[in-house]
Motif scaffolding. Structure first.
Motif, PDB file in Angstrom:
ATOM      1  N   TRP A   4      -0.447  10.907  15.340  1.00 42.00           N
ATOM      2  CA  TRP A   4      -1.387   9.704  16.009  1.00 42.00           C
ATOM      3  C   TRP A   4      -0.603   8.423  15.667  1.00 42.00           C
ATOM      4  CZ3 TRP A   4      -6.252  10.661  18.628  1.00 42.00           C
ATOM      5  CH2 TRP A   4      -6.478  12.123  18.569  1.00 42.00           C
ATOM      6  N   LEU A  27       5.713  14.806  28.755  1.00 44.32           N
ATOM      7  CA  LEU A  27       4.776  15.006  29.600  1.00 44.32           C
ATOM      8  C   LEU A  27       3.403  14.011  29.150  1.00 44.32           C
ATOM      9  CD1 LEU A  27       3.281  16.708  32.140  1.00 44.32           C
ATOM     10  CD2 LEU A  27       2.379  17.943  30.260  1.00 44.32           C
ATOM     11  N   THR A  30      -2.811  12.948  29.388  1.00 43.12           N
ATOM     12  CA  THR A  30      -3.840  12.143  30.279  1.00 43.12           C
ATOM     13  C   THR A  30      -4.153  10.867  29.450  1.00 43.12           C
ATOM     14  OG1 THR A  30      -6.188  12.310  31.242  1.00 43.12           O
ATOM     15  CG2 THR A  30      -5.985  13.051  28.947  1.00 43.12           C
ATOM     16  N   SER A  32      -7.259   8.564  28.055  1.00 37.78           N
ATOM     17  CA  SER A  32      -8.577   8.472  27.712  1.00 37.78           C
ATOM     18  C   SER A  32      -8.862   7.165  27.116  1.00 37.78           C
ATOM     19  CB  SER A  32      -9.170   9.543  26.929  1.00 37.78           C
ATOM     20  OG  SER A  32      -8.523   9.498  25.505  1.00 37.78           O
ATOM     21  N   HIS A  45      -2.266  10.454  25.630  1.00 36.00           N
ATOM     22  CA  HIS A  45      -2.112  11.943  24.862  1.00 36.00           C
ATOM     23  C   HIS A  45      -0.772  12.344  25.777  1.00 36.00           C
ATOM     24  CE1 HIS A  45      -6.020  11.915  23.459  1.00 36.00           C
ATOM     25  NE2 HIS A  45      -6.506  11.440  24.695  1.00 36.00           N
TER      26      HIS A  45
ATOM     27  N   LYS B  82     -11.682  21.886  15.564  1.00 34.23           N
ATOM     28  CA  LYS B  82     -10.961  21.107  14.810  1.00 34.23           C
ATOM     29  C   LYS B  82     -11.378  19.944  14.026  1.00 34.23           C
ATOM     30  CE  LYS B  82      -6.872  21.454  17.871  1.00 34.23           C
ATOM     31  NZ  LYS B  82      -5.861  20.756  18.950  1.00 34.23           N
ATOM     32  N   VAL B 214       1.464  20.154  36.293  1.00 31.63           N
ATOM     33  CA  VAL B 214       1.145  21.158  35.306  1.00 31.63           C
ATOM     34  C   VAL B 214       1.125  22.619  35.842  1.00 31.63           C
ATOM     35  CG1 VAL B 214       0.380  19.517  33.437  1.00 31.63           C
ATOM     36  CG2 VAL B 214      -1.149  20.678  35.242  1.00 31.63           C
ATOM     37  N   PHE B 231       2.061  25.276  22.635  1.00 30.09           N
ATOM     38  CA  PHE B 231       0.860  24.869  21.558  1.00 30.09           C
ATOM     39  C   PHE B 231      -0.227  25.835  21.560  1.00 30.09           C
ATOM     40  CE2 PHE B 231       2.260  20.923  23.474  1.00 30.09           C
ATOM     41  CZ  PHE B 231       2.658  20.343  22.559  1.00 30.09           C
ATOM     42  N   ALA B 294     -10.397  14.851  17.971  1.00 33.12           N
ATOM     43  CA  ALA B 294      -9.419  15.834  18.235  1.00 33.12           C
ATOM     44  C   ALA B 294      -9.245  16.108  19.667  1.00 33.12           C
ATOM     45  CB  ALA B 294     -10.090  17.198  17.595  1.00 33.12           C
ATOM     46  N   THR B 295      -7.933  16.487  20.136  1.00 29.38           N
ATOM     47  CA  THR B 295      -7.547  16.781  21.356  1.00 29.38           C
ATOM     48  C   THR B 295      -7.478  18.375  21.343  1.00 29.38           C
ATOM     49  OG1 THR B 295      -5.165  16.577  20.805  1.00 29.38           O
ATOM     50  CG2 THR B 295      -6.340  14.973  21.745  1.00 29.38           C
ATOM     51  N   ARG B 297      -5.642  21.604  23.824  1.00 23.69           N
ATOM     52  CA  ARG B 297      -5.101  21.878  25.047  1.00 23.69           C
ATOM     53  C   ARG B 297      -5.413  23.333  25.385  1.00 23.69           C
ATOM     54  NH1 ARG B 297      -1.773  17.798  23.388  1.00 23.69           N
ATOM     55  NH2 ARG B 297      -1.316  16.330  24.846  1.00 23.69           N
ATOM     56  N   GLU B 304      -2.143  23.062  32.467  1.00 24.24           N
ATOM     57  CA  GLU B 304      -2.779  22.565  31.118  1.00 24.24           C
ATOM     58  C   GLU B 304      -4.041  21.657  31.301  1.00 24.24           C
ATOM     59  OE1 GLU B 304      -1.656  18.397  29.809  1.00 24.24           O
ATOM     60  OE2 GLU B 304      -0.722  19.392  28.191  1.00 24.24           O
ATOM     61  N   ILE B 306      -6.876  19.430  28.985  1.00 22.57           N
ATOM     62  CA  ILE B 306      -7.193  18.835  27.700  1.00 22.57           C
ATOM     63  C   ILE B 306      -8.485  18.111  27.683  1.00 22.57           C
ATOM     64  CG2 ILE B 306      -5.622  16.836  28.796  1.00 22.57           C
ATOM     65  CD1 ILE B 306      -4.994  16.268  25.932  1.00 22.57           C
ATOM     66  N   TYR B 308     -10.649  15.915  25.097  1.00 21.35           N
ATOM     67  CA  TYR B 308     -10.496  14.964  23.927  1.00 21.35           C
ATOM     68  C   TYR B 308     -11.911  14.496  23.439  1.00 21.35           C
ATOM     69  CZ  TYR B 308     -10.454  10.433  21.414  1.00 21.35           C
ATOM     70  OH  TYR B 308     -10.503   9.264  20.307  1.00 21.35           O
ATOM     71  N   LYS B 321     -13.633  13.283  26.515  1.00 19.76           N
ATOM     72  CA  LYS B 321     -12.798  13.104  27.851  1.00 19.76           C
ATOM     73  C   LYS B 321     -12.389  14.672  28.377  1.00 19.76           C
ATOM     74  CE  LYS B 321      -9.513  11.601  30.653  1.00 19.76           C
ATOM     75  NZ  LYS B 321      -9.819  11.080  32.028  1.00 19.76           N
ATOM     76  N   ARG B 323      -9.591  16.412  31.078  1.00 16.74           N
ATOM     77  CA  ARG B 323      -8.722  16.381  32.349  1.00 16.74           C
ATOM     78  C   ARG B 323      -8.436  17.534  32.628  1.00 16.74           C
ATOM     79  NH1 ARG B 323      -4.514  18.388  33.042  1.00 16.74           N
ATOM     80  NH2 ARG B 323      -3.107  17.371  31.650  1.00 16.74           N
TER      81      ARG B 323
END
Lengths: 126, 391
Positions: A4, A27, A30, A32, A45, B82, B214, B231, B294-295, B297, B304, B306, B308, B321, B323
């Motif tokens: 971060w 890449l 997104t 947010s 991100h 997480k 993606v 990941f 936390a994010t 994926r 992908e 994702i 958040y 969030k 996506r």
């Protein structure tokens, strides 16, 4: 989990440009946004060959404007347009700033993802 | 210079079952520009998630999409886990993987059928949707539901698999593996199929990267990125599999990637079920979600995805969030469409496997000039749905 990083909002475009040049695979997953206190926070991100990276920047609520990253990364276009529509943070220099999600007759200055917005209270401007 | 024509298609249109608006600029039969407008399907899920508790959100987020329901549910629980700092038991990780891969097979078979239909190869549509029933039945055996499986909970999964269910699943995917050999043969050898999709909807690798494509759309253009490998979540760090890519960059490349991925999914499921760890399926989870963010994926069938999640210490999340992969893939689709023929529009759009219910989620709208909305009782709704005469 992941990295971060905080970046000043005026620096964000240059920062992204440098970051894109710094590695083989980049890449943008997104962008947010959320609000807290007197600021809106924007999170980019990213995924790179080294792992994932979340870049945070903030803009004050009285003037929520920051540079668009689309001139250096066109893949951010839909995410910036989405945030412009829903959170009301403006991206200066965006390559295409039209509305994406809200309909044409949605009133100006009403942003559904802001905390002071309550569903069901919008009147069409027609 | 010849005259240019603007061709608006949608939001309701023959290409897709879901609403989106395309505006094509044509020079004769050739597309010289393409534009997209969306929002017709927005349901306000991100806003609604802020007004519900975590457990209510889990059920709502699972319903973002009827195909990738396990995708969204797993992604959301992973992000919250997480923040909670909870370690999911190994058996639960394997079970999440099994359901996730069955979902991928289900989605890819569905796509294969739609692609077949769009190019006038309706036999392919019928046989692949017939075979898709096998995987739907397996999902029902394992989870109790054909869609919206309700498998996940914070800290693990809600249902275990017994030996009988494992045997049934292995039997079912064996049939699917044999059928997929046929689809691979079609994609590699059937001359009419190849003639129809090769060179169509070309997406160069550098454009795919610049426009952040993606999933199979990107991998079909040689972008070697797969969340499962890069990941690893669930049990993917313990299961051997290959990431399928193609350097072709056209619709045929995307088809080969998806067919190849069905084989890999079959391998993953076999391995996971034969090496299923013993033990509990849920971990103890604190009642309160602490402050944090936390994010997460997840490699959805379309690419992908994702999430958040930002927690403020209360019982409801501060921000969620989402996506979905289609949003990422809509940006490069303009390049796939440029200099193509009008007749190829359906297959090029179908080739990213667009899912608008994932992509569009936001606001409840009342059209201008519409009367005050009315709230119907269940009985009234039912009466209207079976009324013979127009109301």
């Amino acid at each position: 989990m992941g990295m971060w990083v905080d970046v000043n909002s005026s620096e964000i475009r240059n920062w992204v440009e440098e970051f894109l040049k710094s590695g083989a695979f980049r890449l943008l997953s997104t962008i947010s946004g959320y609000e807290e206190g007197d600021n809106y926070y924007i999170l980019y991100h990213f995924v790179g060959s080294e792992g994932d990276l979340n870049v945070r920047t903030s803009v004050p609520k009285e003037n929520p404007v920051l540079p668009s990253i689309t001139p250096v990364l066109p893949g951010g276009i839909l995410y910036e347009r989405e945030i412009q529509d829903l959170l009301g943070v403006k991206f200066e220099g965006i390559i295409d700033g039209r509305r994406l999600i809200l309909p044409e007759h949605w009133p100006e200055g009403v942003y559904p993802l802001r905390k002071d917005f309550k569903p069901g209270e919008v009147k069409s401007n027609e | 210079m010849s005259e240019r024509l603007t061709l608006p298609i949608g939001p309701q249109h023959p290409l897709l079952k879901e609403p989106i608006h395309f505006r094509f600029t044509l020079d004769g039969e050739t597309i010289v520009d393409a534009d997209i407008r969306m929002g017709y399907n927005h349901r306000g899920i991100e806003k609604a998630a802020e007004e519900r508790t975590y457990i209510q959100d889990l059920y709502m987020i699972e319903r973002i999409c009827g195909i990738c329901s396990h995708t969204h549910a797993t992604n959301f629980v992973q992000a919250v886990e997480k923040i909670l700092n909870v370690e999911v038991p190994p058996r639960a990780k394997f079970l999440r993987t099994v359901v996730g891969e069955l979902e991928r097979i289900h989605s890819h078979l569905l796509w294969l059928g739609v692609a077949g239909h769009e190019i006038g190869f309706d036999t392919l549509f019928m046989v692949s949707w017939r075979d898709r029933e096998i995987v739907m039945d397996l999902l029902e055996i394992i989870t109790g539901n054909r869609v919206n499986y309700g498998m996940n909970t914070f800290g693990g999964v809600r249902k275990d698999m017994n030996q009988e269910e494992i045997d049934e699943t292995l039997k079912g995917i064996k049939i699917l593996e044999e059928r997929t050999l046929y689809y691979e043969k079609v994609a590699r050898e059937e001359s009419t199929f190849i003639a129809r999709v090769s060179g169509v909807g070309y997406l160069p690798k550098d454009i795919a990267i610049a426009y952040c494509a993606v999933g199979p759309t990107a991998r079909g253009s040689g972008v070697n990125y797969d969340v499962r490998r890069d990941f690893p979540y669930a049990a993917y760090d313990q299961i051997p599999f290959q990431v399928i890519t193609s350097e072709r960059g056209d619709v045929l490349g995307r088809t080969l990637v998806r067919v190849g991925e069905i084989f890999e999914s079959v391998k993953i499921i076999k391995y996971a079920l034969k090496n299923l760890p013993e033990g509990p399926i849920t971990a103890r989870v604190p009642r309160k979600v602490p402050q944090g963010e936390a994010t997460s994926r997840y490699e959805a069938p379309r690419g992908e995805c994702i999430h958040y999640v930002r927690a403020n210490g209360s019982e409801k999340p501060d921000r969620v969030k989402v996506r979905a992969p289609t949003m990422a893939n809509l940006m490069s689709i303009r390049h796939c469409l440029l200099n193509q023929q009008v007749a190829d529009i359906p297959i090029i759009i179908a080739a990213i496997d667009p899912c608008l219910s994932c992509t569009d989620r936001l606001i409840l709208l009342k059209q201008a000039g519409e009367k005050e909305g009315e709230i119907l009782t269940w009985e009234e709704l039912r009466r209207r749905s079976i009324a013979k005469k127009p109301l």
